[in-house]
Design a protein around this motif. Structure first.
Motif, mmCIF file in Angstrom:
data_model
loop_
_atom_site.group_PDB
_atom_site.id
_atom_site.type_symbol
_atom_site.label_atom_id
_atom_site.label_comp_id
_atom_site.label_asym_id
_atom_site.label_seq_id
_atom_site.Cartn_x
_atom_site.Cartn_y
_atom_site.Cartn_z
ATOM 1 N N CYS A 70 32.892 45.705 37.827
ATOM 2 C CA CYS A 70 34.242 45.380 38.207
ATOM 3 C C CYS A 70 34.850 44.968 37.161
ATOM 4 C CB CYS A 70 34.571 44.808 39.357
ATOM 5 S SG CYS A 70 33.769 45.704 40.869
ATOM 6 N N TYR A 71 34.164 43.713 36.477
ATOM 7 C CA TYR A 71 34.792 43.210 35.306
ATOM 8 C C TYR A 71 35.196 44.138 34.252
ATOM 9 C CZ TYR A 71 35.204 39.613 31.630
ATOM 10 O OH TYR A 71 35.664 38.968 30.475
ATOM 11 N N GLY A 74 37.767 46.606 35.020
ATOM 12 C CA GLY A 74 39.166 45.866 35.633
ATOM 13 C C GLY A 74 39.556 46.230 37.000
ATOM 14 N N LYS A 76 39.762 44.933 40.810
ATOM 15 C CA LYS A 76 39.861 43.478 41.593
ATOM 16 C C LYS A 76 39.061 43.807 42.725
ATOM 17 C CE LYS A 76 44.577 42.556 39.577
ATOM 18 N NZ LYS A 76 46.005 42.325 39.790
ATOM 19 N N ILE A 97 30.487 33.976 38.637
ATOM 20 C CA ILE A 97 31.502 34.554 37.570
ATOM 21 C C ILE A 97 31.260 33.688 36.143
ATOM 22 C CG2 ILE A 97 33.030 35.799 38.954
ATOM 23 C CD1 ILE A 97 35.034 33.867 38.301
ATOM 24 N N MET A 102 32.224 36.137 33.019
ATOM 25 C CA MET A 102 33.279 36.863 33.385
ATOM 26 C C MET A 102 34.769 35.938 32.882
ATOM 27 S SD MET A 102 32.155 38.755 36.690
ATOM 28 C CE MET A 102 33.591 39.346 37.273
ATOM 29 N N SER A 104 38.040 34.214 31.899
ATOM 30 C CA SER A 104 39.447 34.477 32.369
ATOM 31 C C SER A 104 39.809 35.000 33.939
ATOM 32 C CB SER A 104 40.333 35.352 31.363
ATOM 33 O OG SER A 104 39.965 36.672 31.680
ATOM 34 N N TRP A 105 38.702 35.473 34.575
ATOM 35 C CA TRP A 105 38.882 35.859 36.084
ATOM 36 C C TRP A 105 39.018 34.829 36.921
ATOM 37 C CZ3 TRP A 105 36.440 40.740 38.894
ATOM 38 C CH2 TRP A 105 37.221 41.994 38.221
ATOM 39 N N LYS A 106 40.058 34.940 37.857
ATOM 40 C CA LYS A 106 40.530 33.878 38.797
ATOM 41 C C LYS A 106 39.856 34.374 40.187
ATOM 42 C CE LYS A 106 44.534 32.648 36.177
ATOM 43 N NZ LYS A 106 46.272 32.436 36.367
ATOM 44 N N HIS A 163 41.673 37.861 40.502
ATOM 45 C CA HIS A 163 40.985 39.070 40.632
ATOM 46 C C HIS A 163 40.259 39.379 41.701
ATOM 47 C CE1 HIS A 163 42.031 38.023 36.508
ATOM 48 N NE2 HIS A 163 42.419 39.046 36.129
#
Length: 216
Positions: A70-71, A74, A76, A97, A102, A104-106, A163
C-alpha cells in the motif's frame, strides 16, 4: 474513477487475497471490515484483561503483509480492526509503520462508538426496544454497548491527511462510503448520491456474497 478493494469481510478473513488486491487491483483504497456484535464483545473482554488490547488479533499480521504494498502504491487504508480499542490499535500501527520505514504516513483513530459507560449510568431508564423492559431488568452482565458511527468521522480523518484510518464500531458500508464522500466531495445531505454510494459500499463489503460466495 475510484477503485476500492475489500481486504476483509470478517474478523478472521484470509490475508493473502488482500495482498493480491493491493498488488494487482490498481486500488486507491483498501478497506478491512472486521466487526460484528459478537466480535466486538469478545474484544471488550480482552480489553478488560489488558487495557492495551481489544483490537483485532490479526492486525499485526495484516499490516506486515499488506502495508508495504500500500505504501509503495499509494493506497490508503480504512479498517474497523480497532474493535474495542481503536486508540491502542493506532499506537500499534504507528510502531509498525515506523518499523516498515513508511515515512510521512499518518494514522488516525476514530472514537466515540463505545457507549457502555453511558448505558450503565442510565440503565434504569433505557428500554430494550424489542421487549420494552428496562435495561436494569435484564439479568447478567453487560460487557459491550456501541453506537454505530457513520462515514463522517472517517471523512474528517481523510481530510486531515490520514493514510490509515482505524475505527471501532462503524456501520459496515460507511467504511466504504467514506472515501467516496471524500474523493467526490459529496454533500452529506445529498441523499440521492449517498444512497447510491451506500448500495455500492454494501456490495463491495459483501463482495463474496455478490459474486456467489454463499453458493460456493
Amino acid at each position: 474513477v475510484l477503485r476500492i478493494g475489500c481486504g476483509a469481510s470478517f474478523a478472521t478473513d484470509r490475508i493473502d487475497p488482500a495482498v493480491e488486491l493491493a498488488e494487482r487491483g490498481e486500488l486507491h483504497y483498501l478497506v478491512f471490515e472486521c466487526l460484528a456484535e459478537r466480535t466486538i464483545a469478545q474484544a471488550q473482554l480482552r480489553k478488560l484483561q489488558d487495557p492495551k488490547q481489544g483490537y483485532n488479533e490479526l492486525l499485526e499480521d495484516r499490516w506486515y503483509a499488506v502495508l508495504p504494498v500500500c505504501y509503495r502504491r499509494g493506497i490508503k487504508v480504512i479498517t474497523s480492526m480497532g474493535a474495542a480499542n481503536p486508540v491502542s490499535a493506532m499506537h500499534r500501527t504507528c510502531e509498525i509503520i515506523k518499523d516498515l520505514q513508511m515515512h510521512s504516513w499518518k494514522v488516525a483513530a476514530v472514537v466515540g462508538d463505545d457507549v457502555l459507560e453511558y448505558v450503565m449510568d442510565n440503565k434504569e431508564r433505557i428500554e430494550i426496544m424489542e421487549s420494552g423492559l428496562k435495561l436494569s431488568d435484564i439479568e447478567g452482565e453487560v460487557v459491550s454497548a456501541n453506537a454505530y458511527l457513520g462515514a463522517e468521522p472517517i471523512v474528517e480523518a481523510l481530510d486531515r491527511g490520514a493514510h490509515i484510518v482505524i475505527t471501532g464500531r462503524v456501520a459496515d458500508p460507511s467504511l466504504f462510503l467514506a472515501p467516496m464522500v471524500y474523493e467526490f466531495k459529496w454533500s452529506l445531505d445529498d441523499w440521492d448520491v449517498l444512497g447510491k454510494g451506500q448500495a455500492a459500499a454494501d456490495m463491495i463489503e459483501c463482495g463474496g456474497v455478490v459474486s456467489g460466495g454463499f453458493f460456493a
